[in-house]
Design an enzyme around this catalytic site. Structure first.
Site, PDB file in Angstrom:
ATOM      1  N   LYS A  22     -11.841  10.485  -3.358  1.00 39.78           N
ATOM      2  CA  LYS A  22     -12.921   9.724  -2.708  1.00 39.78           C
ATOM      3  C   LYS A  22     -12.710   9.688  -1.180  1.00 39.78           C
ATOM      4  O   LYS A  22     -13.619   9.986  -0.416  1.00 39.78           O
ATOM      5  CB  LYS A  22     -12.955   8.305  -3.297  1.00 39.78           C
ATOM      6  CG  LYS A  22     -14.033   7.403  -2.727  1.00 39.78           C
ATOM      7  CD  LYS A  22     -14.385   6.319  -3.703  1.00 39.78           C
ATOM      8  CE  LYS A  22     -13.497   5.087  -3.629  1.00 39.78           C
ATOM      9  NZ  LYS A  22     -13.630   4.320  -2.388  1.00 39.78           N
ATOM     10  N   SER A  23     -11.507   9.313  -0.752  1.00 40.02           N
ATOM     11  CA  SER A  23     -11.231   9.207   0.691  1.00 40.02           C
ATOM     12  C   SER A  23     -11.461  10.544   1.392  1.00 40.02           C
ATOM     13  O   SER A  23     -12.033  10.606   2.482  1.00 40.02           O
ATOM     14  CB  SER A  23      -9.773   8.798   0.922  1.00 40.02           C
ATOM     15  OG  SER A  23      -9.572   7.489   0.503  1.00 40.02           O
ATOM     16  N   ARG A  27     -14.450  11.715   4.229  1.00 40.52           N
ATOM     17  CA  ARG A  27     -14.067  12.291   5.525  1.00 40.52           C
ATOM     18  C   ARG A  27     -14.644  13.685   5.707  1.00 40.52           C
ATOM     19  O   ARG A  27     -15.086  14.051   6.794  1.00 40.52           O
ATOM     20  CB  ARG A  27     -12.538  12.301   5.653  1.00 40.52           C
ATOM     21  CG  ARG A  27     -11.991  10.885   5.928  1.00 40.52           C
ATOM     22  CD  ARG A  27     -10.524  10.787   5.630  1.00 40.52           C
ATOM     23  NE  ARG A  27      -9.952   9.507   6.021  1.00 40.52           N
ATOM     24  CZ  ARG A  27     -10.085   8.362   5.339  1.00 40.52           C
ATOM     25  NH1 ARG A  27     -10.796   8.347   4.215  1.00 40.52           N
ATOM     26  NH2 ARG A  27      -9.524   7.253   5.769  1.00 40.52           N
ATOM     27  N   GLY A 119     -16.663   0.344   1.665  1.00 39.34           N
ATOM     28  CA  GLY A 119     -15.993  -0.109   2.886  1.00 39.34           C
ATOM     29  C   GLY A 119     -15.650   1.066   3.786  1.00 39.34           C
ATOM     30  O   GLY A 119     -15.723   0.974   5.013  1.00 39.34           O
ATOM     31  N   SER A 192      -4.246  -0.190   7.747  1.00 42.21           N
ATOM     32  CA  SER A 192      -5.517   0.139   7.108  1.00 42.21           C
ATOM     33  C   SER A 192      -5.994   1.499   7.592  1.00 42.21           C
ATOM     34  O   SER A 192      -6.208   1.713   8.785  1.00 42.21           O
ATOM     35  CB  SER A 192      -6.573  -0.921   7.447  1.00 42.21           C
ATOM     36  OG  SER A 192      -7.869  -0.382   7.263  1.00 42.21           O
ATOM     37  N   GLN A 194      -8.812   2.769   6.977  1.00 39.95           N
ATOM     38  CA  GLN A 194     -10.213   2.694   7.409  1.00 39.95           C
ATOM     39  C   GLN A 194     -10.291   2.292   8.870  1.00 39.95           C
ATOM     40  O   GLN A 194     -11.058   2.865   9.646  1.00 39.95           O
ATOM     41  CB  GLN A 194     -10.975   1.697   6.534  1.00 39.95           C
ATOM     42  CG  GLN A 194     -11.102   2.180   5.097  1.00 39.95           C
ATOM     43  CD  GLN A 194     -11.770   1.168   4.178  1.00 39.95           C
ATOM     44  OE1 GLN A 194     -12.016   0.034   4.568  1.00 39.95           O
ATOM     45  NE2 GLN A 194     -12.043   1.576   2.964  1.00 39.95           N
ATOM     46  N   ASP A 355      -4.590   0.951  -3.800  1.00 39.99           N
ATOM     47  CA  ASP A 355      -5.666   0.980  -4.789  1.00 39.99           C
ATOM     48  C   ASP A 355      -5.144   0.989  -6.233  1.00 39.99           C
ATOM     49  O   ASP A 355      -5.926   0.924  -7.180  1.00 39.99           O
ATOM     50  CB  ASP A 355      -6.572   2.197  -4.554  1.00 39.99           C
ATOM     51  CG  ASP A 355      -7.352   2.052  -3.252  1.00 39.99           C
ATOM     52  OD1 ASP A 355      -7.525   0.914  -2.771  1.00 39.99           O
ATOM     53  OD2 ASP A 355      -7.771   3.080  -2.695  1.00 39.99           O
ATOM     54  N   ARG A 386      -8.784  -8.801  -5.865  1.00 37.82           N
ATOM     55  CA  ARG A 386      -8.124  -8.108  -6.980  1.00 37.82           C
ATOM     56  C   ARG A 386      -6.921  -8.872  -7.533  1.00 37.82           C
ATOM     57  O   ARG A 386      -6.541  -8.685  -8.687  1.00 37.82           O
ATOM     58  CB  ARG A 386      -7.730  -6.690  -6.552  1.00 37.82           C
ATOM     59  CG  ARG A 386      -8.951  -5.792  -6.454  1.00 37.82           C
ATOM     60  CD  ARG A 386      -8.629  -4.356  -6.128  1.00 37.82           C
ATOM     61  NE  ARG A 386      -9.841  -3.548  -6.212  1.00 37.82           N
ATOM     62  CZ  ARG A 386     -10.012  -2.373  -5.621  1.00 37.82           C
ATOM     63  NH1 ARG A 386      -9.048  -1.858  -4.895  1.00 37.82           N
ATOM     64  NH2 ARG A 386     -11.148  -1.719  -5.754  1.00 37.82           N
ATOM     65  N   ARG A 428     -12.231  -0.537  -9.878  1.00 38.26           N
ATOM     66  CA  ARG A 428     -10.817  -0.402 -10.261  1.00 38.26           C
ATOM     67  C   ARG A 428     -10.384  -1.506 -11.233  1.00 38.26           C
ATOM     68  O   ARG A 428      -9.477  -1.313 -12.033  1.00 38.26           O
ATOM     69  CB  ARG A 428      -9.928  -0.365  -9.020  1.00 38.26           C
ATOM     70  CG  ARG A 428     -10.268   0.824  -8.127  1.00 38.26           C
ATOM     71  CD  ARG A 428      -9.169   1.277  -7.237  1.00 38.26           C
ATOM     72  NE  ARG A 428      -9.687   2.077  -6.141  1.00 38.26           N
ATOM     73  CZ  ARG A 428      -9.982   3.375  -6.219  1.00 38.26           C
ATOM     74  NH1 ARG A 428      -9.786   4.037  -7.338  1.00 38.26           N
ATOM     75  NH2 ARG A 428     -10.462   4.026  -5.165  1.00 38.26           N
TER      76      ARG A 428
HETATM   77  C1  S3P Z   1      -9.426   3.934   2.219  1.00 39.21           C
HETATM   78  C2  S3P Z   1      -8.472   3.073   2.700  1.00 39.21           C
HETATM   79  C3  S3P Z   1      -7.977   1.903   1.959  1.00 39.21           C
HETATM   80  C4  S3P Z   1      -8.326   2.003   0.484  1.00 39.21           C
HETATM   81  C5  S3P Z   1      -9.759   2.402   0.259  1.00 39.21           C
HETATM   82  C6  S3P Z   1     -10.027   3.758   0.895  1.00 39.21           C
HETATM   83  C7  S3P Z   1      -9.844   5.069   3.068  1.00 39.21           C
HETATM   84  O1  S3P Z   1      -8.581   0.744   2.491  1.00 39.21           O
HETATM   85  O2  S3P Z   1      -8.058   0.771  -0.152  1.00 39.21           O
HETATM   86  O3  S3P Z   1     -10.033   2.464  -1.111  1.00 39.21           O
HETATM   87  O4  S3P Z   1     -10.505   5.983   2.556  1.00 39.21           O
HETATM   88  O5  S3P Z   1      -9.525   5.073   4.254  1.00 39.21           O
HETATM   89  P1  S3P Z   1      -7.949  -0.062   3.747  1.00 39.21           P
HETATM   90  O6  S3P Z   1      -8.092   0.806   4.945  1.00 39.21           O
HETATM   91  O7  S3P Z   1      -8.760  -1.316   3.854  1.00 39.21           O
HETATM   92  O8  S3P Z   1      -6.523  -0.326   3.364  1.00 39.21           O
END
Ligand code: S3P
Length: 468
Positions: A22-23, A27, A119, A192, A194, A355, A386, A428
């Site tokens: 997914k990440s 990107r 997010g 983080s 993100q 996660d 969670r 999840r």
């Molecule tokens: C992610 C970063 C993580 C992760 C999320 C995906 C990403 O979040 O929990 O599922 O793709 O950069 P955080 O940056 O809030 O830790």
């Protein structure tokens, strides 16, 4: 009816490939859209979160075509979430062709951009849009509108962005008027990926060199992939620097399988007696595989075989073998039947298993002794709280669980029993409880299971196929 009934499994056997990461899929779409020329994304994750990213880029005028038509039917959430042309989820992977117009090729959106439950979409787009000379608004579903955004707003403002949000700049919607940005040196208060990625993306638009310093290493997919598109990034342990103003060039990206999706099946194989599974093509980037370390410490039998690299830019690698931009991949062989023992998880372990917390809690219910997980306060502000969700629902199943402010303490070796449990519409949590259901006596009913489509369409089909 959005629920499923799962009975105790007698065995768990077979092989499968998890859905694409997914990440990395998010990107790949974002970086391709900001590049000049054509990009091809192979094995793109076709799930609600990543569709939100595709639709957001389309609203910003980027031409994105989906090549392989979906084939296998799988349940859709039915709310039309994600919207746009590829809202129906029939398969978890496809191929995208993206015609990027370069860093300044985006257009002002005609409407509010809906990031759905994602997010990653909201935070990474905040970085991109801060450097683009137009007005935009990012919103999301009920869960996303309760997630903290000041963590991106604070650094982006320091870079010169005009950016604000609801409730004193804390929660979405976020409104942005892009400005000329300047480079900053920013020490992140929380680990983080993100937030780090939002700043690095804004750094592409900034004058000078932007530096981000992390407290602990979070997933490094941005640092691995963005240079393959031509960005100038330097990484030294927890320090990451990016030069502003560099043009990106379209690329072919192959997305590996998602370790976080594979994680549910790894734990299932360890807990269900008489189990043996092979999970193929799994991304094993060390910033993601903290769960493997924890499970191995617990005594689990997991073997990484056929270790290889997926290169994002093989052309560069041919010119200079030092220039490797890609991700490590392996097949995971897991065998059940070993006695597990409790493990102690601390703050620095958390980012690499952020996660996987829900499913680690399930594993802990079957381990000898008391497992404690601390320093995991971030888990309270994910798609759901969670910590609370897992403590409450595992207790309903007979788990001996104590909720801590920043984690959990779980006494293992107890028998779980079937119950009616809630997913809190968090993908999840729904999947972790499904694994708990495989080892619980009797039947478990899980409510709100279409949330699995956020990251893993087809989850229940694979679960059914593997469990005896
Ligand atoms: C992610 C970063 C993580 C992760 C999320 C995906 C990403 O979040 O929990 O599922 O793709 O950069 P955080 O940056 O809030 O830790």
């Amino acid at each position: 009816m959005d629920r499923i009934e799962i009975s105790k499994a007698k065995g768990f056997k077979g092989e499968f490939s998890p859905p694409p990461d997914k990440s990395i899929s998010h990107r790949a779409v974002i970086f391709s859209s900001l590049s000049k020329g054509k990009s091809i994304i192979k094995n793109f994750l076709r799930a609600e979160d990543t569709i939100s990213t595709v639709n957001a880029m389309r609203m910003l005028g980027v031409e994105i075509t989906e090549v392989s038509p979906p084939t296998h039917p799988s349940p859709s959430r039915g709310e039309g979430k994600g919207g746009g042309e590829i809202s129906e989820l029939r398969t978890s992977n496809s191929e995208l062709i993206i015609n990027g117009q370069g860093l300044y090729g985006l257009k002002e959106p005609f409407d509010v951009i809906d990031c759905g439950n994602s997010g990653t979409t909201m935070r990474l787009f905040s970085g991109v849009l801060s450097g683009n000379p137009f007005f935009s608004v990012l919103t999301g579903d009920e869960s996303l509108r309760q997630r903290p955004m000041s963590r991106v707003i604070i650094p982006l403002r320091q870079m010169g962005a005009e950016i604000m949000a609801r409730f004193e700049d804390r929660y979405p919607p976020i409104a942005i008027r892009g400005r000329r940005l300047k480079a900053i040196k920013y020490t992140m208060p929380v680990a983080s990926a993100q937030v780090k990625s939002a700043i690095l993306l804004a750094g592409l638009y900034a004058e000078g060199e932007t530096e981000v310093i992390e407290p602990f290493k979070s997933r490094d997919h941005t640092e691995r992939m963005l240079p393959a598109f031509g960005a100038e990034i330097e990484v030294e342990d927890l320090h990451i620097k990016i030069k502003g103003g560099t043009e990106l060039k379209g690329l072919e990206i192959h997305v590996p399988g998602d370790f976080s999706s594979a994680a549910f099946f790894i734990v299932a194989a360890l807990l269900v007696p008489d189990s043996e599974i092979l999970i193929k093509n799994v991304g094993v980037n060390p910033t993601r595989t903290g769960l493997l370390e924890a499970l191995k410490q617990m005594g689990a039998d997991i073997e990484l075989i056929n270790m290889r690299d997926i290169s994002f830019n093989s052309e560069l690698r041919t010119q200079n073998s030092e220039l490797f931009f890609g991700e490590p991949v392996a097949d995971l062989y897991c065998k059940g039947g070993k006695e597990l023992k409790a493990v102690q998880v601390t703050k620095e372990d958390i980012p690499a298993m952020i996660d996987e917390f829900p499913v680690l809690c399930v594993a802990a219910t079957q381990a000898e002794g008391v497992t404690t997980i601390r320093g995991a306060g971030e888990l309270r502000i994910k798609e759901s709280d969670r910590i609370k969700a897992m403590a409450t629902e595992l207790r309903k199943m007979g788990g001996e669980v104590e909720e801590l402010e920043d984690g959990m303490s779980i006494r293992g070796k107890g028998r779980l029993r079937g119950a009616t449990v809630e997913s809190y519409r968090d993908h999840r949590i729904a999947m972790a409880l499904s694994i708990a259901a495989l080892i619980a006596d009797g039947k478990t009913t899980i409510n709100g299971v279409s949330s699995v489509n956020i990251s893993f369409p087809g989850f229940f089909e694979i679960l059914r196929r593997l469990s005896g």
